[in-house]
Write a protein that holds these residues in place. Structure first.
Motif, PDB file in Angstrom:
ATOM      1  N   PHE A  46       0.830  -1.205   0.000  1.00 51.15           N
ATOM      2  CA  PHE A  46       0.000   0.000   0.000  1.00 51.15           C
ATOM      3  C   PHE A  46       0.864   1.255   0.000  1.00 51.15           C
ATOM      4  CE2 PHE A  46      -2.318   3.283   2.386  1.00 51.15           C
ATOM      5  CZ  PHE A  46      -3.392   3.456   1.525  1.00 51.15           C
ATOM      6  N   LEU A  47       1.899   1.273   0.829  1.00 53.69           N
ATOM      7  CA  LEU A  47       2.782   2.437   0.887  1.00 53.69           C
ATOM      8  C   LEU A  47       3.541   2.623  -0.427  1.00 53.69           C
ATOM      9  CD1 LEU A  47       4.149   2.126   4.524  1.00 53.69           C
ATOM     10  CD2 LEU A  47       2.424   3.724   3.665  1.00 53.69           C
ATOM     11  N   LEU A  48       3.956   1.533  -1.050  1.00 50.67           N
ATOM     12  CA  LEU A  48       4.616   1.629  -2.353  1.00 50.67           C
ATOM     13  C   LEU A  48       3.662   2.160  -3.417  1.00 50.67           C
ATOM     14  CD1 LEU A  48       6.778  -1.614  -2.423  1.00 50.67           C
ATOM     15  CD2 LEU A  48       7.583   0.746  -2.282  1.00 50.67           C
ATOM     16  N   PHE A  49       2.417   1.744  -3.360  1.00 47.93           N
ATOM     17  CA  PHE A  49       1.410   2.234  -4.303  1.00 47.93           C
ATOM     18  C   PHE A  49       1.202   3.739  -4.144  1.00 47.93           C
ATOM     19  CE2 PHE A  49      -3.096   3.132  -5.302  1.00 47.93           C
ATOM     20  CZ  PHE A  49      -3.050   2.854  -6.661  1.00 47.93           C
ATOM     21  N   ILE A  50       1.096   4.211  -2.914  1.00 46.96           N
ATOM     22  CA  ILE A  50       0.935   5.648  -2.656  1.00 46.96           C
ATOM     23  C   ILE A  50       2.169   6.404  -3.156  1.00 46.96           C
ATOM     24  CG2 ILE A  50       0.686   7.400  -0.853  1.00 46.96           C
ATOM     25  CD1 ILE A  50      -1.852   5.789  -1.374  1.00 46.96           C
ATOM     26  N   ALA A  51       3.363   5.859  -2.904  1.00 50.09           N
ATOM     27  CA  ALA A  51       4.593   6.497  -3.381  1.00 50.09           C
ATOM     28  C   ALA A  51       4.616   6.545  -4.908  1.00 50.09           C
ATOM     29  CB  ALA A  51       5.812   5.751  -2.854  1.00 50.09           C
ATOM     30  N   LEU A  52       4.173   5.473  -5.554  1.00 48.37           N
ATOM     31  CA  LEU A  52       4.114   5.440  -7.014  1.00 48.37           C
ATOM     32  C   LEU A  52       3.163   6.514  -7.548  1.00 48.37           C
ATOM     33  CD1 LEU A  52       4.883   4.014  -9.684  1.00 48.37           C
ATOM     34  CD2 LEU A  52       2.876   2.573  -9.324  1.00 48.37           C
ATOM     35  N   LEU A  53       2.015   6.650  -6.919  1.00 48.63           N
ATOM     36  CA  LEU A  53       1.077   7.704  -7.330  1.00 48.63           C
ATOM     37  C   LEU A  53       1.705   9.085  -7.190  1.00 48.63           C
ATOM     38  CD1 LEU A  53      -2.303   6.458  -5.850  1.00 48.63           C
ATOM     39  CD2 LEU A  53      -1.613   6.480  -8.241  1.00 48.63           C
ATOM     40  N   PHE A  54       2.445   9.297  -6.116  1.00 49.20           N
ATOM     41  CA  PHE A  54       3.109  10.575  -5.898  1.00 49.20           C
ATOM     42  C   PHE A  54       4.151  10.829  -6.978  1.00 49.20           C
ATOM     43  CE2 PHE A  54       6.486  13.146  -3.946  1.00 49.20           C
ATOM     44  CZ  PHE A  54       5.751  14.294  -3.676  1.00 49.20           C
ATOM     45  N   VAL A  55       4.934   9.809  -7.316  1.00 46.97           N
ATOM     46  CA  VAL A  55       5.957   9.954  -8.358  1.00 46.97           C
ATOM     47  C   VAL A  55       5.304  10.256  -9.703  1.00 46.97           C
ATOM     48  CG1 VAL A  55       7.702   8.674  -9.672  1.00 46.97           C
ATOM     49  CG2 VAL A  55       7.686   8.559  -7.180  1.00 46.97           C
ATOM     50  N   ILE A  56       4.222   9.572 -10.029  1.00 54.04           N
ATOM     51  CA  ILE A  56       3.511   9.822 -11.284  1.00 54.04           C
ATOM     52  C   ILE A  56       2.987  11.261 -11.316  1.00 54.04           C
ATOM     53  CG2 ILE A  56       1.437   9.220 -12.593  1.00 54.04           C
ATOM     54  CD1 ILE A  56       1.940   6.300 -11.737  1.00 54.04           C
ATOM     55  N   LYS A  57       2.448  11.719 -10.179  1.00 51.82           N
ATOM     56  CA  LYS A  57       1.931  13.087 -10.112  1.00 51.82           C
ATOM     57  C   LYS A  57       3.032  14.102 -10.372  1.00 51.82           C
ATOM     58  CE  LYS A  57       0.043  16.417  -6.925  1.00 51.82           C
ATOM     59  NZ  LYS A  57      -0.218  16.747  -5.536  1.00 51.82           N
ATOM     60  N   VAL A  58       4.182  13.914  -9.730  1.00 49.61           N
ATOM     61  CA  VAL A  58       5.294  14.840  -9.910  1.00 49.61           C
ATOM     62  C   VAL A  58       5.812  14.778 -11.348  1.00 49.61           C
ATOM     63  CG1 VAL A  58       7.694  15.290  -9.217  1.00 49.61           C
ATOM     64  CG2 VAL A  58       5.955  14.803  -7.481  1.00 49.61           C
TER      65      VAL A  58
END
Length: 62
Positions: A46-58
């Motif tokens: 779950f934490l990796l998924f949230i981090a991935l979403l953040f990276v995609i957003k940036v």
């Protein structure tokens, strides 16, 4: 904004809630160890998924 009585109530409620949660967890610790093995993997995913979403957003913001 908040009265002194409200702050006292909030502090007492928080302390009581934490104490009850500790006792409840200690009571159920054997059940947790038996039935919830490997749940840390779900948390990490779950934490990796949230981090991935953040990276995609940036990445797409640029």
């Amino acid at each position: 904004m908040f009265s002194t009585g409200q702050w006292i109530f909030a502090a007492l409620f928080l302390v009581t809630f934490i104490i009850i949660m500790i006792f409840s967890y200690r009571k159920d610790i054997l059940i947790h160890q038996k039935f919830y093995k490997g749940t840390y993997k779900v948390l990490i995913a779950f934490l990796l998924f949230i981090a991935l979403l953040f990276v995609i957003k940036v990445f797409f913001k640029r």
